[in-house]
Design a protein around this motif. Sequence first.
Motif, PDB file in Angstrom:
ATOM      1  N   THR A   1      45.042  -3.273  52.789  1.00  0.00           N
ATOM      2  CA  THR A   1      44.603  -2.197  51.706  1.00  0.00           C
ATOM      3  C   THR A   1      45.100  -2.288  50.181  1.00  0.00           C
ATOM      4  O   THR A   1      44.849  -1.606  49.400  1.00  0.00           O
TER       5      THR A   1
ATOM      6  N   GLY B   1      43.305  -6.297  50.550  1.00  0.00           N
ATOM      7  CA  GLY B   1      42.450  -5.163  49.651  1.00  0.00           C
ATOM      8  C   GLY B   1      41.146  -5.227  50.406  1.00  0.00           C
ATOM      9  O   GLY B   1      40.176  -4.584  49.928  1.00  0.00           O
ATOM     10  N   SER B   2      40.773  -5.949  51.430  1.00  0.00           N
ATOM     11  CA  SER B   2      39.555  -5.952  52.121  1.00  0.00           C
ATOM     12  C   SER B   2      39.433  -4.933  53.153  1.00  0.00           C
ATOM     13  O   SER B   2      38.421  -4.612  53.679  1.00  0.00           O
TER      14      SER B   2
ATOM     15  N   THR C   1      37.989  -5.783  56.735  1.00  0.00           N
ATOM     16  CA  THR C   1      36.292  -5.997  56.919  1.00  0.00           C
ATOM     17  C   THR C   1      35.885  -7.568  57.043  1.00  0.00           C
ATOM     18  O   THR C   1      34.847  -7.838  57.151  1.00  0.00           O
ATOM     19  N   LEU C   2      36.974  -8.311  56.451  1.00  0.00           N
ATOM     20  CA  LEU C   2      36.705  -9.852  56.382  1.00  0.00           C
ATOM     21  C   LEU C   2      37.295 -10.527  57.676  1.00  0.00           C
ATOM     22  O   LEU C   2      37.107 -11.638  57.774  1.00  0.00           O
TER      23      LEU C   2
ATOM     24  N   SER D   1      39.096   4.357  42.851  1.00  0.00           N
ATOM     25  CA  SER D   1      40.098   4.220  43.714  1.00  0.00           C
ATOM     26  C   SER D   1      41.081   3.369  43.374  1.00  0.00           C
ATOM     27  O   SER D   1      41.128   2.132  43.373  1.00  0.00           O
TER      28      SER D   1
ATOM     29  N   HIS E   1      44.098   3.668  47.030  1.00  0.00           N
ATOM     30  CA  HIS E   1      43.787   4.275  48.364  1.00  0.00           C
ATOM     31  C   HIS E   1      42.808   3.270  49.151  1.00  0.00           C
ATOM     32  O   HIS E   1      42.624   3.169  50.326  1.00  0.00           O
ATOM     33  N   GLY E   2      41.979   2.290  48.295  1.00  0.00           N
ATOM     34  CA  GLY E   2      40.756   2.016  48.878  1.00  0.00           C
ATOM     35  C   GLY E   2      39.515   2.717  48.886  1.00  0.00           C
ATOM     36  O   GLY E   2      39.614   3.834  48.305  1.00  0.00           O
ATOM     37  N   LEU E   3      38.470   2.048  49.378  1.00  0.00           N
ATOM     38  CA  LEU E   3      37.285   2.923  49.740  1.00  0.00           C
ATOM     39  C   LEU E   3      37.259   3.522  51.085  1.00  0.00           C
ATOM     40  O   LEU E   3      36.480   4.682  51.275  1.00  0.00           O
TER      41      LEU E   3
ATOM     42  N   ILE F   1      31.258   3.120  45.027  1.00  0.00           N
ATOM     43  CA  ILE F   1      31.553   1.865  44.429  1.00  0.00           C
ATOM     44  C   ILE F   1      30.727   1.660  43.149  1.00  0.00           C
ATOM     45  O   ILE F   1      31.563   1.054  42.532  1.00  0.00           O
TER      46      ILE F   1
ATOM     47  N   LYS G   1      32.286  -0.694  40.346  1.00  0.00           N
ATOM     48  CA  LYS G   1      31.835  -2.103  40.055  1.00  0.00           C
ATOM     49  C   LYS G   1      30.363  -2.166  39.854  1.00  0.00           C
ATOM     50  O   LYS G   1      29.525  -1.418  40.120  1.00  0.00           O
TER      51      LYS G   1
ATOM     52  N   MET H   1      29.984  -9.196  46.725  1.00  0.00           N
ATOM     53  CA  MET H   1      30.843  -8.758  48.051  1.00  0.00           C
ATOM     54  C   MET H   1      30.131  -8.963  49.142  1.00  0.00           C
ATOM     55  O   MET H   1      30.636  -9.390  50.433  1.00  0.00           O
TER      56      MET H   1
ATOM     57  N   LYS I   1      30.784 -10.832  52.504  1.00  0.00           N
ATOM     58  CA  LYS I   1      31.031 -10.166  54.060  1.00  0.00           C
ATOM     59  C   LYS I   1      30.075 -11.129  54.965  1.00  0.00           C
ATOM     60  O   LYS I   1      30.341 -11.074  56.051  1.00  0.00           O
TER      61      LYS I   1
ATOM     62  N   VAL J   1      34.129   0.330  53.128  1.00  0.00           N
ATOM     63  CA  VAL J   1      34.183  -0.364  51.785  1.00  0.00           C
ATOM     64  C   VAL J   1      32.766  -0.688  51.316  1.00  0.00           C
ATOM     65  O   VAL J   1      32.502  -0.518  50.188  1.00  0.00           O
ATOM     66  N   LEU J   2      31.808  -1.421  51.862  1.00  0.00           N
ATOM     67  CA  LEU J   2      30.536  -1.727  51.135  1.00  0.00           C
ATOM     68  C   LEU J   2      29.713  -0.699  51.322  1.00  0.00           C
ATOM     69  O   LEU J   2      29.379  -0.198  52.603  1.00  0.00           O
TER      70      LEU J   2
ATOM     71  N   ASP K   1      30.702  -8.938  35.736  1.00  0.00           N
ATOM     72  CA  ASP K   1      31.639  -8.071  34.816  1.00  0.00           C
ATOM     73  C   ASP K   1      32.899  -7.435  35.469  1.00  0.00           C
ATOM     74  O   ASP K   1      32.559  -6.526  36.106  1.00  0.00           O
TER      75      ASP K   1
ATOM     76  N   LYS L   1      45.566  -1.105  38.363  1.00  0.00           N
ATOM     77  CA  LYS L   1      45.265  -0.843  39.682  1.00  0.00           C
ATOM     78  C   LYS L   1      43.700  -0.508  39.780  1.00  0.00           C
ATOM     79  O   LYS L   1      43.202   0.320  39.383  1.00  0.00           O
ATOM     80  N   ASP L   2      42.958  -1.069  40.930  1.00  0.00           N
ATOM     81  CA  ASP L   2      41.736  -0.763  41.288  1.00  0.00           C
ATOM     82  C   ASP L   2      41.254  -1.242  42.378  1.00  0.00           C
ATOM     83  O   ASP L   2      41.043  -2.668  42.591  1.00  0.00           O
ATOM     84  N   ASN L   3      41.168  -0.586  43.383  1.00  0.00           N
ATOM     85  CA  ASN L   3      40.921  -1.062  44.926  1.00  0.00           C
ATOM     86  C   ASN L   3      39.772  -0.655  45.318  1.00  0.00           C
ATOM     87  O   ASN L   3      39.200   0.177  46.313  1.00  0.00           O
ATOM     88  N   THR L   4      38.507  -0.954  44.492  1.00  0.00           N
ATOM     89  CA  THR L   4      37.243  -0.636  45.001  1.00  0.00           C
ATOM     90  C   THR L   4      36.402  -1.871  45.428  1.00  0.00           C
ATOM     91  O   THR L   4      35.908  -2.595  44.409  1.00  0.00           O
ATOM     92  N   GLY L   5      36.659  -2.218  46.421  1.00  0.00           N
ATOM     93  CA  GLY L   5      35.996  -3.590  46.929  1.00  0.00           C
ATOM     94  C   GLY L   5      36.715  -4.603  46.992  1.00  0.00           C
ATOM     95  O   GLY L   5      37.961  -4.662  46.304  1.00  0.00           O
ATOM     96  N   TYR L   6      36.079  -5.941  47.239  1.00  0.00           N
ATOM     97  CA  TYR L   6      37.063  -7.079  47.256  1.00  0.00           C
ATOM     98  C   TYR L   6      37.208  -7.544  45.709  1.00  0.00           C
ATOM     99  O   TYR L   6      36.492  -7.028  45.009  1.00  0.00           O
ATOM    100  N   ASP L   7      38.441  -8.203  45.673  1.00  0.00           N
ATOM    101  CA  ASP L   7      39.104  -8.545  44.319  1.00  0.00           C
ATOM    102  C   ASP L   7      38.373  -9.694  44.061  1.00  0.00           C
ATOM    103  O   ASP L   7      39.038 -10.795  43.997  1.00  0.00           O
ATOM    104  N   LEU L   8      37.105  -9.656  43.448  1.00  0.00           N
ATOM    105  CA  LEU L   8      36.419 -10.889  43.394  1.00  0.00           C
ATOM    106  C   LEU L   8      36.934 -11.702  42.265  1.00  0.00           C
ATOM    107  O   LEU L   8      36.900 -13.104  42.179  1.00  0.00           O
TER     108      LEU L   8
END
Lengths: 467, 467
Positions: free
Chosen positions: A153, A204-205, A208-209, A420, A423-425, A433, A437, A445, A449, A463-464, B184, B191-198
């Motif tokens: 996370t 941070g996934s 899910t991966l 977030s 804490h994540g999504l 999201i 993003k 993403m 996945k 997440v997604l 983008d 800090k930004d935990n929204t989905g995978y860290d591309l």
Amino acid sequence: PDVKRGNYGSVRDSDLATFERLLPGRVLTDSLDGYNTDWLKTCRGASQVVLRPKSTEEVSAILKYCNEKKLAVVPQGGNTGLVGGSVSVFDEIVISTQLMNSIISLDEISGTLVCQAGCVLASLEDYLSNHKLTIPVDLGAKGSCHIGGNVATNAGGVRLLRYGSLHGNVLGLEAVLANGEVVDCLSTLRKDNTGYDLKQLFIGSEGTLGIITAVSLNCPQKPEAVSVAFLGCESFQSVLDIFKESRQKLGEVLSAFEFMDSQTMTVAKENLKLRSPIEDYPFYVLIETSGSNGSHDEEKLSQFLEHVMGTGIVQDGTVATEPTKIQNIWSMRERIAEGLMHDGYCYKYDVSLPLQSFYGLVEAMRERMGTMVTRVIGYGHVGDGNLHLNLTSPEYSTEVMDKIEPFLYDWVANHKGSISAEHGLGFKKKNFIYHSKSKSAVRLMKDIKHTFDPNMILNPYKVLPDF
Amino acid sequence: PDVKRGNYGSVRDSDLATFERLLPGRVLTDSLDGYNTDWLKTCRGASQVVLRPKSTEEVSAILKYCNEKKLAVVPQGGNTGLVGGSVSVFDEIVISTQLMNSIISLDEISGTLVCQAGCVLASLEDYLSNHKLTIPVDLGAKGSCHIGGNVATNAGGVRLLRYGSLHGNVLGLEAVLANGEVVDCLSTLRKDNTGYDLKQLFIGSEGTLGIITAVSLNCPQKPEAVSVAFLGCESFQSVLDIFKESRQKLGEVLSAFEFMDSQTMTVAKENLKLRSPIEDYPFYVLIETSGSNGSHDEEKLSQFLEHVMGTGIVQDGTVATEPTKIQNIWSMRERIAEGLMHDGYCYKYDVSLPLQSFYGLVEAMRERMGTMVTRVIGYGHVGDGNLHLNLTSPEYSTEVMDKIEPFLYDWVANHKGSISAEHGLGFKKKNFIYHSKSKSAVRLMKDIKHTFDPNMILNPYKVLPDF
């Protein structure tokens, strides 16, 4: 949210027999309440079986089987997540890391720890402490959370200001893909530029991966001395001024910069019966220093305090250098989440905002919600731009929720924040999201996945976004 | 290596006309030598055209066109790479970031810099210095290298020990995919935990997944005081002992720990005519401290020196606190790469190794090569487990090369090291990736490459192996 069960298999007796063969005596089918309910008690799954592997090979065997049978799974560590990411949504099989709690190696010269994913954070801290080392991540749930869950996370916490995020501190990891393939990126090297840094994708996934089975961490020296200052001030602008001064005057020994508003202090006092060490103020700041030379640190801290009290940005303050006193001050900050539960239901938000808009969100929500809620409080990691915004009411109310969302997420997006921060999504926030993003980022993403988990068995509905 | 030109289009007059329309006056077709030759002069491409965009939109337009026409491209920053990653292999079109050198924003409170990819590292350092901030990455090529190239190659350098890698310090980035789509992820949030860290995937992908057009960096406070100690000792074991002591005694103010062997010192003296500040020893250590309080730092440094000289692990040493003296000491370390070029040809290796095997590789190579080479030297970032091993001969010799490789890579793999610590794989080392990464990891990398760049137009023949 409205969500339909995916086209997955259901666990049959023959599956249970296979699991029992793979994990003799470690397949649970009774009393699964603790595994099916999240810490906040806001998400409840209906898993019929919990698997407790001990080794990477066992995780691999389970996943290979589940992937072939299209059985959905949810990885679970300490189950302390706050967005419903670690419990099932329907009847996904829980794969718990509880029994994967061995330390694999420690290199004391370089400070490199390798351990299994199920090690409890506080146990690792204790272990490292005996070797004059410490762990670069620390958070309120440390007594229960697993390091694998922390990495999955990308947990933040109070030390991020000093040591940076797990993206910098995780040197390597091992993960099992949906098809059972083990991806060994368990390097102990601080530098390794050979191809894409795959481990970063798993950080941070949220499971899910792949399922993280072991991690390698860069561990800093344990500080010889720690001091904490607890300060009161009149405005949020003063909080920012204190932050700027602390960065300059405390520099490399600054290890935490936290703030609480007066409504947060009320939770500490009324719900937790804690006593504030200073008088009442609209805002409070907790500053921690840690370093290799106690007298140097204390000198820096007292010069800093003299300056900020002299210029009037701090009204009152107290300093603690003894462990018990330090612990008492930290408790006020770390037990807020627990204190909020006394109110009944807690609407929990964890956002990042540029500092100039930081406290504006709390004020906006307070004005919007009026008497619909018991309270609106703001606290968090100013040093990281990370606000914990919480609203409470006696019980969950759809009316309250509809008044909060999506207004709050729109506000954050309009002020270029993240919906977030740490804490994540998980399950609760995935459909928001796009507030943080871009469409092209989310499309990438989804492509990733699909590449990693073509049958979508790993932690589905998380997440997604659905659309 | 033997390599065949891919099935790409060749640049025609109509393509040039399109480029000239997209980038009026910024399409070069003459005097391209500087763009076609790498810094070491060991890789030479045959690009017929260099494009110099100024904006993200222009990069997007170029790539969209090239992708449709299947024209291969090579992104180029300061062209200071050491593995042939930044010049063409055949006639790929060079896309240079030279004219993308604007600073976009700076937040002084949080220390967040946003800038275009073509900013020169040293210019950014100068700019930040005026705001009491500094940049978390520093390396010998700072006068020429571009920040976009630093991020694309995950550059390490001498400050990594203190501030960590770019995976932790890059807060966000913007990249253009092969099809021209702009991704983008230019967040300024810590800090930004929204989905995978591309963004992490682009860091260190050497321009094979997208072209980085802008970055957002976390910039620490500029230290108020810097000190440097230059020490002599008898054995590599002493170097390790000094390192362990320095981590404990200097703690949070330790900002660099570099070592050189006596053969490296010979290069400084003979080829560069530099003067050592101390007598001759088998090994030398350069320690830098930087912090917010000069007198505290000096006290820590002198207590440390007293200790290591008292126990006899350090034989001799000198301390510098004045900028010119500090610069002179650093020159000895930073100009080694330049000094080696005086010998003729340089076989350059940049590996990570666990500390217990660290210097063994230099000794093994010295024994193996005997008089076939002019010299074998070892120096580098002990604090990061990163060894720079260099061999020289009057000119390039296949016989020498065949004696070095794959022996050296096998040795590193057998000792659980990385065959490229910070230089990347580029063109020269891509086929050695399996020495440091598993088959399943490389297969995932190839899947990701295919997802991001299906026509394979971005920096072909680099990073990923042929087989």
